[in-house]
Design a protein around this motif. Sequence first.
Motif, PDB file in Angstrom:
ATOM      1  N   MET A 253       0.822  -1.212   0.000  1.00  0.00           N
ATOM      2  CA  MET A 253       0.000   0.000   0.000  1.00  0.00           C
ATOM      3  C   MET A 253       0.854   1.259   0.000  1.00  0.00           C
ATOM      4  N   ALA A 254       1.997   1.228   0.702  1.00  0.00           N
ATOM      5  CA  ALA A 254       2.851   2.415   0.759  1.00  0.00           C
ATOM      6  C   ALA A 254       3.346   2.779  -0.634  1.00  0.00           C
ATOM      7  N   ALA A 255       3.765   1.785  -1.410  1.00  0.00           N
ATOM      8  CA  ALA A 255       4.256   2.048  -2.764  1.00  0.00           C
ATOM      9  C   ALA A 255       3.149   2.630  -3.639  1.00  0.00           C
ATOM     10  N   LEU A 256       1.925   2.136  -3.476  1.00  0.00           N
ATOM     11  CA  LEU A 256       0.798   2.664  -4.243  1.00  0.00           C
ATOM     12  C   LEU A 256       0.533   4.115  -3.882  1.00  0.00           C
ATOM     13  N   ARG A 257       0.621   4.449  -2.593  1.00  0.00           N
ATOM     14  CA  ARG A 257       0.386   5.823  -2.186  1.00  0.00           C
ATOM     15  C   ARG A 257       1.473   6.763  -2.700  1.00  0.00           C
ATOM     16  N   ILE A 258       2.691   6.251  -2.830  1.00  0.00           N
ATOM     17  CA  ILE A 258       3.750   7.067  -3.433  1.00  0.00           C
ATOM     18  C   ILE A 258       3.400   7.387  -4.887  1.00  0.00           C
ATOM     19  N   SER A 259       2.887   6.394  -5.598  1.00  0.00           N
ATOM     20  CA  SER A 259       2.475   6.625  -6.993  1.00  0.00           C
ATOM     21  C   SER A 259       1.350   7.651  -7.066  1.00  0.00           C
ATOM     22  N   ILE A 260       0.405   7.562  -6.145  1.00  0.00           N
ATOM     23  CA  ILE A 260      -0.703   8.524  -6.115  1.00  0.00           C
ATOM     24  C   ILE A 260      -0.164   9.927  -5.837  1.00  0.00           C
ATOM     25  N   SER A 261       0.806  10.026  -4.935  1.00  0.00           N
ATOM     26  CA  SER A 261       1.411  11.320  -4.633  1.00  0.00           C
ATOM     27  C   SER A 261       2.111  11.896  -5.863  1.00  0.00           C
ATOM     28  N   SER A 262       2.809  11.046  -6.599  1.00  0.00           N
ATOM     29  CA  SER A 262       3.472  11.500  -7.827  1.00  0.00           C
ATOM     30  C   SER A 262       2.463  11.990  -8.855  1.00  0.00           C
ATOM     31  N   LEU A 263       1.366  11.265  -8.996  1.00  0.00           N
ATOM     32  CA  LEU A 263       0.329  11.676  -9.944  1.00  0.00           C
ATOM     33  C   LEU A 263      -0.304  12.999  -9.532  1.00  0.00           C
ATOM     34  N   ALA A 264      -0.420  13.222  -8.220  1.00  0.00           N
ATOM     35  CA  ALA A 264      -0.938  14.507  -7.749  1.00  0.00           C
ATOM     36  C   ALA A 264      -0.032  15.641  -8.217  1.00  0.00           C
ATOM     37  N   GLY A 265       1.279  15.389  -8.230  1.00  0.00           N
ATOM     38  CA  GLY A 265       2.212  16.406  -8.710  1.00  0.00           C
ATOM     39  C   GLY A 265       2.042  16.685 -10.186  1.00  0.00           C
ATOM     40  N   ILE A 266       1.812  15.655 -10.968  1.00  0.00           N
ATOM     41  CA  ILE A 266       1.619  15.842 -12.409  1.00  0.00           C
ATOM     42  C   ILE A 266       0.347  16.633 -12.687  1.00  0.00           C
ATOM     43  N   SER A 267      -0.658  16.442 -11.831  1.00  0.00           N
ATOM     44  CA  SER A 267      -1.927  17.160 -12.025  1.00  0.00           C
ATOM     45  C   SER A 267      -1.913  18.545 -11.391  1.00  0.00           C
ATOM     46  N   GLY A 268      -0.819  18.898 -10.690  1.00  0.00           N
ATOM     47  CA  GLY A 268      -0.720  20.217 -10.072  1.00  0.00           C
ATOM     48  C   GLY A 268      -1.317  20.313  -8.691  1.00  0.00           C
ATOM     49  N   ASP A 269      -1.721  19.187  -8.110  1.00  0.00           N
ATOM     50  CA  ASP A 269      -2.325  19.181  -6.776  1.00  0.00           C
ATOM     51  C   ASP A 269      -1.223  18.936  -5.745  1.00  0.00           C
ATOM     52  N   PHE A 270      -0.390  19.921  -5.535  1.00  0.00           N
ATOM     53  CA  PHE A 270       0.799  19.750  -4.723  1.00  0.00           C
ATOM     54  C   PHE A 270       0.494  19.607  -3.232  1.00  0.00           C
ATOM     55  N   ASP A 271      -0.540  20.256  -2.751  1.00  0.00           N
ATOM     56  CA  ASP A 271      -0.868  20.162  -1.322  1.00  0.00           C
ATOM     57  C   ASP A 271      -1.226  18.725  -0.938  1.00  0.00           C
ATOM     58  N   ASN A 272      -2.131  18.108  -1.703  1.00  0.00           N
ATOM     59  CA  ASN A 272      -2.508  16.731  -1.401  1.00  0.00           C
ATOM     60  C   ASN A 272      -1.351  15.772  -1.644  1.00  0.00           C
ATOM     61  N   GLY A 273      -0.586  16.024  -2.690  1.00  0.00           N
ATOM     62  CA  GLY A 273       0.570  15.189  -2.956  1.00  0.00           C
ATOM     63  C   GLY A 273       1.562  15.228  -1.810  1.00  0.00           C
ATOM     64  N   LEU A 274       1.785  16.423  -1.259  1.00  0.00           N
ATOM     65  CA  LEU A 274       2.701  16.566  -0.133  1.00  0.00           C
ATOM     66  C   LEU A 274       2.187  15.814   1.089  1.00  0.00           C
ATOM     67  N   ALA A 275       0.899  15.950   1.383  1.00  0.00           N
ATOM     68  CA  ALA A 275       0.326  15.275   2.561  1.00  0.00           C
ATOM     69  C   ALA A 275       0.452  13.764   2.447  1.00  0.00           C
ATOM     70  N   ILE A 276       0.214  13.220   1.252  1.00  0.00           N
ATOM     71  CA  ILE A 276       0.326  11.773   1.057  1.00  0.00           C
ATOM     72  C   ILE A 276       1.777  11.320   1.241  1.00  0.00           C
ATOM     73  N   ALA A 277       2.711  12.067   0.637  1.00  0.00           N
ATOM     74  CA  ALA A 277       4.124  11.699   0.751  1.00  0.00           C
ATOM     75  C   ALA A 277       4.585  11.740   2.207  1.00  0.00           C
ATOM     76  N   GLN A 278       4.150  12.750   2.950  1.00  0.00           N
ATOM     77  CA  GLN A 278       4.535  12.836   4.358  1.00  0.00           C
ATOM     78  C   GLN A 278       4.017  11.635   5.152  1.00  0.00           C
ATOM     79  N   SER A 279       2.787  11.218   4.865  1.00  0.00           N
ATOM     80  CA  SER A 279       2.228  10.078   5.605  1.00  0.00           C
ATOM     81  C   SER A 279       2.984   8.795   5.278  1.00  0.00           C
ATOM     82  N   VAL A 280       3.409   8.653   4.027  1.00  0.00           N
ATOM     83  CA  VAL A 280       4.182   7.459   3.651  1.00  0.00           C
ATOM     84  C   VAL A 280       5.537   7.466   4.353  1.00  0.00           C
ATOM     85  N   ILE A 281       6.168   8.621   4.435  1.00  0.00           N
ATOM     86  CA  ILE A 281       7.467   8.714   5.110  1.00  0.00           C
ATOM     87  C   ILE A 281       7.335   8.347   6.581  1.00  0.00           C
ATOM     88  N   GLU A 282       6.289   8.817   7.228  1.00  0.00           N
ATOM     89  CA  GLU A 282       6.056   8.456   8.627  1.00  0.00           C
ATOM     90  C   GLU A 282       5.916   6.936   8.772  1.00  0.00           C
TER      91      GLU A 282
END
Length: 356
Positions: free
Chosen positions: A1-30
């Motif tokens: 699941m962590a790897a999938l969430r990283i992919s979702i975070s990356s896709l958020a960056g491609i779509s310009g949704d940086f706030d949500n992408g950042l929040a997802i990446a932070q949760s995966v790092i934790e």
Amino acid sequence: MAALRISISSLAGISGDFDNGLAIAQSVIEECRADGMIGLLPLAQAVLAAHQLYLGRFRDAVTTATEGRRLATDIGQTHRIAHFESVMAMAMAVEGREQDCRELAERTISHGTVHPVATIVGWAEWALGLLDLGQGRFEVALERFEAAARGPLRHQIMPVYFAPDQIEAAVRLGLPGRAAGPLARFASWATAARHPWADAVLHRCRALLAHDDEAERHWERALRSHADANRPFERARTDLLYGEWLRRARRKTESRTRLRAALETFERAGAGPWAERARAELRAAGETVTRSAPDLVALLSPQELQVVRLAATGVTNREIAAQLFLSPKTVSHHLYRAFPKLGVATRTELARLDLG
């Protein structure tokens, strides 16, 4: 699941949704830290650093990339090292640290010739173009952006994201015709993405290419959209360019309001060349400008900053060491070096500081 969430975070960056992408990446790092998933951690950090970069949190991006590069080096993820260094090159460009930016970017580009990954090369090319733009080398910047947009990067998101820089370089050279292509590219994406920050930047670009009342309508639309966005560096760039436009229209009092706002944000972000341009414009608008007091946090190395932020929350050296995969002795050393720079002697004093 962590790897999938990283992919979702990356896709958020491609779509310009940086706030949500950042929040997802932070949760995966934790999660990676808590569960000891050290192999996945550099990938999550690479995605987080990119989002921090896009959101104008340049110091945070360098801090994340510095730790990520150390971990990637330790576990042999050589490709990830190039990813971190391309992000760091972008931050160095904003700060005006030319030698550091060039060394990091050129190393990344060399890595890309052996291991062709367009994303990391794209950041490196963008970093060099942004460096030239910030230093006023508009012709060199424009040529670099145009060459990058024609090459393999044309299939990536990068030419969309650096299109506003390309437009600004063309306008400053008095060559609006060379802004038409990047404007169409960015307008098509921004209209589909429907993010306030993208709308704001699009209107800034249109204002640069318009005249008189039409230009002012775009400037005001840009400011309204920025109010609903979370990209302070882009807001400051709009304030700077609008302030310049107002000063040229001999509306000096109004221009000073915009230019002061730009200067404050640039100084807070450590964006040296941009802050200097804002100061120069303020002086031209008739305002006496004094330099702000030095930013103490800027005196810290990325790892010192990371350690003192954790120490300010009350956690022990051993707990910090476990989170950052360091030894307690190394943590103690970083605190020993950081305290005098910040003018504090205890952790209690640390908690009272604004550490960004």
